[in-house]
Scaffold this motif. Structure first.
Motif, PDB file in Angstrom:
ATOM      1  N   HIS A 208      -6.539   2.044  -5.696  1.00 14.66           N
ATOM      2  CA  HIS A 208      -6.486   1.541  -7.068  1.00 14.66           C
ATOM      3  C   HIS A 208      -5.613   2.480  -7.901  1.00 14.66           C
ATOM      4  O   HIS A 208      -5.869   3.674  -7.968  1.00 14.66           O
ATOM      5  CB  HIS A 208      -7.903   1.487  -7.648  1.00 14.66           C
ATOM      6  CG  HIS A 208      -7.959   0.980  -9.056  1.00 14.66           C
ATOM      7  ND1 HIS A 208      -7.703  -0.331  -9.377  1.00 14.66           N
ATOM      8  CD2 HIS A 208      -8.241   1.615 -10.230  1.00 14.66           C
ATOM      9  CE1 HIS A 208      -7.829  -0.493 -10.679  1.00 14.66           C
ATOM     10  NE2 HIS A 208      -8.158   0.668 -11.220  1.00 14.66           N
ATOM     11  N   CYS A 209      -4.564   1.945  -8.529  1.00 14.59           N
ATOM     12  CA  CYS A 209      -3.589   2.794  -9.202  1.00 14.59           C
ATOM     13  C   CYS A 209      -3.414   2.399 -10.666  1.00 14.59           C
ATOM     14  O   CYS A 209      -2.781   1.380 -10.991  1.00 14.59           O
ATOM     15  CB  CYS A 209      -2.236   2.702  -8.496  1.00 14.59           C
ATOM     16  SG  CYS A 209      -2.241   3.306  -6.807  1.00 14.59           S
ATOM     17  N   ARG A 210      -3.966   3.210 -11.563  1.00 18.15           N
ATOM     18  CA  ARG A 210      -3.797   3.006 -12.996  1.00 18.15           C
ATOM     19  C   ARG A 210      -3.639   4.369 -13.674  1.00 18.15           C
ATOM     20  O   ARG A 210      -4.187   5.369 -13.206  1.00 18.15           O
ATOM     21  CB  ARG A 210      -4.983   2.266 -13.617  1.00 18.15           C
ATOM     22  CG  ARG A 210      -5.173   0.859 -13.119  1.00 18.15           C
ATOM     23  CD  ARG A 210      -6.190   0.095 -13.953  1.00 18.15           C
ATOM     24  NE  ARG A 210      -5.668  -0.268 -15.259  1.00 18.15           N
ATOM     25  CZ  ARG A 210      -4.977  -1.388 -15.493  1.00 18.15           C
ATOM     26  NH1 ARG A 210      -4.715  -2.231 -14.493  1.00 18.15           N
ATOM     27  NH2 ARG A 210      -4.550  -1.668 -16.715  1.00 18.15           N
TER      28      ARG A 210
ATOM     29  N   GLN B 201      -2.076  12.895  -6.666  1.00 12.11           N
ATOM     30  CA  GLN B 201      -3.474  12.634  -6.304  1.00 12.11           C
ATOM     31  C   GLN B 201      -3.594  11.380  -5.443  1.00 12.11           C
ATOM     32  O   GLN B 201      -4.353  11.356  -4.457  1.00 12.11           O
ATOM     33  CB  GLN B 201      -4.324  12.470  -7.569  1.00 12.11           C
ATOM     34  CG  GLN B 201      -4.600  13.766  -8.302  1.00 12.11           C
ATOM     35  CD  GLN B 201      -5.535  13.557  -9.493  1.00 12.11           C
ATOM     36  OE1 GLN B 201      -6.020  12.442  -9.729  1.00 12.11           O
ATOM     37  NE2 GLN B 201      -5.794  14.612 -10.235  1.00 12.11           N
ATOM     38  N   LEU B 202      -2.863  10.344  -5.812  1.00  9.45           N
ATOM     39  CA  LEU B 202      -2.919   9.082  -5.055  1.00  9.45           C
ATOM     40  C   LEU B 202      -2.431   9.285  -3.623  1.00  9.45           C
ATOM     41  O   LEU B 202      -3.042   8.790  -2.668  1.00  9.45           O
ATOM     42  CB  LEU B 202      -2.087   8.010  -5.758  1.00  9.45           C
ATOM     43  CG  LEU B 202      -2.593   7.588  -7.145  1.00  9.45           C
ATOM     44  CD1 LEU B 202      -1.586   6.662  -7.821  1.00  9.45           C
ATOM     45  CD2 LEU B 202      -3.951   6.893  -7.036  1.00  9.45           C
TER      46      LEU B 202
ATOM     47  N   LEU C 157       6.072  -4.020  -7.586  1.00 13.05           N
ATOM     48  CA  LEU C 157       5.123  -4.464  -6.570  1.00 13.05           C
ATOM     49  C   LEU C 157       3.744  -3.878  -6.859  1.00 13.05           C
ATOM     50  O   LEU C 157       3.572  -2.649  -6.902  1.00 13.05           O
ATOM     51  CB  LEU C 157       5.583  -4.010  -5.187  1.00 13.05           C
ATOM     52  CG  LEU C 157       6.970  -4.504  -4.750  1.00 13.05           C
ATOM     53  CD1 LEU C 157       7.370  -3.850  -3.434  1.00 13.05           C
ATOM     54  CD2 LEU C 157       6.988  -6.018  -4.622  1.00 13.05           C
ATOM     55  N   PRO C 158       2.726  -4.736  -7.077  1.00 12.96           N
ATOM     56  CA  PRO C 158       1.365  -4.223  -7.252  1.00 12.96           C
ATOM     57  C   PRO C 158       0.916  -3.432  -6.034  1.00 12.96           C
ATOM     58  O   PRO C 158       1.305  -3.735  -4.897  1.00 12.96           O
ATOM     59  CB  PRO C 158       0.529  -5.493  -7.430  1.00 12.96           C
ATOM     60  CG  PRO C 158       1.506  -6.529  -7.882  1.00 12.96           C
ATOM     61  CD  PRO C 158       2.801  -6.196  -7.193  1.00 12.96           C
ATOM     62  N   ILE C 159       0.093  -2.413  -6.265  1.00 12.52           N
ATOM     63  CA  ILE C 159      -0.413  -1.574  -5.172  1.00 12.52           C
ATOM     64  C   ILE C 159      -1.832  -2.042  -4.851  1.00 12.52           C
ATOM     65  O   ILE C 159      -2.726  -1.950  -5.696  1.00 12.52           O
ATOM     66  CB  ILE C 159      -0.401  -0.084  -5.574  1.00 12.52           C
ATOM     67  CG1 ILE C 159       1.026   0.337  -5.958  1.00 12.52           C
ATOM     68  CG2 ILE C 159      -0.926   0.784  -4.434  1.00 12.52           C
ATOM     69  CD1 ILE C 159       1.103   1.726  -6.584  1.00 12.52           C
ATOM     70  N   SER C 160      -2.018  -2.535  -3.653  1.00 16.95           N
ATOM     71  CA  SER C 160      -3.334  -3.071  -3.272  1.00 16.95           C
ATOM     72  C   SER C 160      -4.325  -1.972  -2.913  1.00 16.95           C
ATOM     73  O   SER C 160      -5.538  -2.139  -3.051  1.00 16.95           O
ATOM     74  CB  SER C 160      -3.189  -4.051  -2.096  1.00 16.95           C
ATOM     75  OG  SER C 160      -2.584  -3.411  -0.985  1.00 16.95           O
ATOM     76  N   SER C 161      -3.818  -0.832  -2.450  1.00 22.17           N
ATOM     77  CA  SER C 161      -4.688   0.279  -2.081  1.00 22.17           C
ATOM     78  C   SER C 161      -3.885   1.569  -2.086  1.00 22.17           C
ATOM     79  O   SER C 161      -2.772   1.614  -1.530  1.00 22.17           O
ATOM     80  CB  SER C 161      -5.288   0.046  -0.692  1.00 22.17           C
ATOM     81  OG  SER C 161      -6.104   1.136  -0.307  1.00 22.17           O
TER      82      SER C 161
ATOM     83  N   THR D 175       0.863  -1.177   0.000  1.00 15.60           N
ATOM     84  CA  THR D 175       0.000   0.000   0.000  1.00 15.60           C
ATOM     85  C   THR D 175       0.901   1.229   0.000  1.00 15.60           C
ATOM     86  O   THR D 175       2.112   1.129   0.238  1.00 15.60           O
ATOM     87  CB  THR D 175      -0.905   0.029   1.232  1.00 15.60           C
ATOM     88  OG1 THR D 175      -0.080   0.212   2.407  1.00 15.60           O
ATOM     89  CG2 THR D 175      -1.706  -1.265   1.368  1.00 15.60           C
ATOM     90  N   LEU D 176       0.325   2.386  -0.265  1.00 11.29           N
ATOM     91  CA  LEU D 176       1.138   3.607  -0.242  1.00 11.29           C
ATOM     92  C   LEU D 176       1.663   3.901   1.155  1.00 11.29           C
ATOM     93  O   LEU D 176       2.724   4.509   1.315  1.00 11.29           O
ATOM     94  CB  LEU D 176       0.320   4.790  -0.775  1.00 11.29           C
ATOM     95  CG  LEU D 176      -0.080   4.720  -2.253  1.00 11.29           C
ATOM     96  CD1 LEU D 176      -0.674   6.054  -2.698  1.00 11.29           C
ATOM     97  CD2 LEU D 176       1.088   4.350  -3.140  1.00 11.29           C
TER      98      LEU D 176
END
Length: 291
Positions: free
Chosen positions: A257-259, A203-204, A251-255, A179-180
């Motif tokens: 949503h990041c696209r 923004q994220l 590493l995928p970001i679980s929270s 996560t961030l």
């Protein structure tokens, strides 16, 4: 001697009458007469012998006729050549990070259908791209939608997942996702503020209430990734071609949503040339078919 004067001269020479010639070039007879009088004064000779019924070329007029016809013909041919060239050229601008995959793919496939087409390419940050559209310096932009302004139309083409990238020996490298919040205290390497990806990353972080510890701001994703590879920090980027050779972990970001959404923009009040519209529709259809 002006080109318009030569066109007026030719109209009179071919029609043999001031009144008919004036109607042909869409000006008044008096204006036509004044223009020819100025031309004769400039040359210091009479070009026409005038009587009540018709107008005839003098010897000097016959000498000028051949040259005037050639000059006007060359001017018309030059306009046609330039116009033809412009209709075969597409001015395409795009984000730095898209120059290694999306743009070459679209251009290559489009050339198979329109081999006569030429592209003038320009690679810039998102803010500059939109300014170029507004000023009419480019036909189309491939960019994100975060800096779209009034009178700019934009249609999505595709989206890319964003990943946290870390060195292979980083404490988070073994994780399946993050996560961030997991990188809140890390040195953060990112793009400069006027890039679309930077605006999205901001923004994220704002969504999660995190203020990143920015270590460096660059112009290229590849530069950012190489600095991560050099253990100078972590970053958030899409998985673009060229990064697979680096010793980093995606590493995928679980929270949250990041696209990143990539699309095509154009100035909505401008009529685009047919070839530009063809490429525009080709790009849209290409990514519709891939969805």
């Amino acid at each position: 001697m002006e080109l318009q004067q030569l066109e007026y001269f030719l109209a009179i020479a071919h029609m043999g009458n001031f009144t008919k010639a004036a109607a042909t070039v869409s000006i008044t007879q008096s204006a036509l007469s004044r223009s020819i009088k100025r031309l004769e004064t400039e040359l210091g000779v009479e070009l026409f012998s005038r009587n009540n019924k018709d107008v005839r070329l003098t010897g000097y007029g016959k000498m000028l006729l051949t040259h005037a016809e050639r000059i006007v013909r060359e001017e018309a041919m030059a306009k046609m050549e330039i116009d033809k060239f412009d209709k075969q050229v597409i001015n395409l601008s795009f984000l730095h990070s898209l120059g290694s995959y999306i743009v070459p793919k679209l251009i290559g496939e489009f050339h198979k259908i329109h081999p006569e087409c030429k592209f003038r390419l320009n690679q810039e940050n998102s803010t500059t791209l939109i300014n170029q559209l507004i000023k009419g310096k480019t036909d189309l932009c491939i960019c994100s939608n975060l800096v779209i302004s009034e009178n700019i139309s934009w249609v999505p083409l595709c989206s890319e997942e964003l990943f946290v990238i870390v060195p292979q020996k980083h404490r988070l490298a073994g994780r399946k996702s993050v996560t961030l919040s997991d990188i809140a205290e890390e040195s953060f390497i990112t793009l400069k503020p006027f890039y679309g990806l930077r605006l999205l990353v901001n923004q994220l972080f704002n969504m999660t209430g995190i203020l990143p510890r920015i270590e460096f701001e660059g112009d290229e994703i590849i530069t950012v990734a190489n600095l991560v590879n050099g253990n100078l920090g972590v970053s958030i980027v899409p998985r673009i071609p060229g990064l697979e050779y680096l010793d980093i972990k995606f590493l995928p970001i679980s929270s949250p949503h990041c696209r990143r959404v990539i699309g095509m923009a154009w100035e909505s009040n401008r009529i685009l040339p047919q070839l530009v519209r063809n490429f525009q529709q080709f790009a849209i259809d290409t990514y519709i078919d891939e969805k």
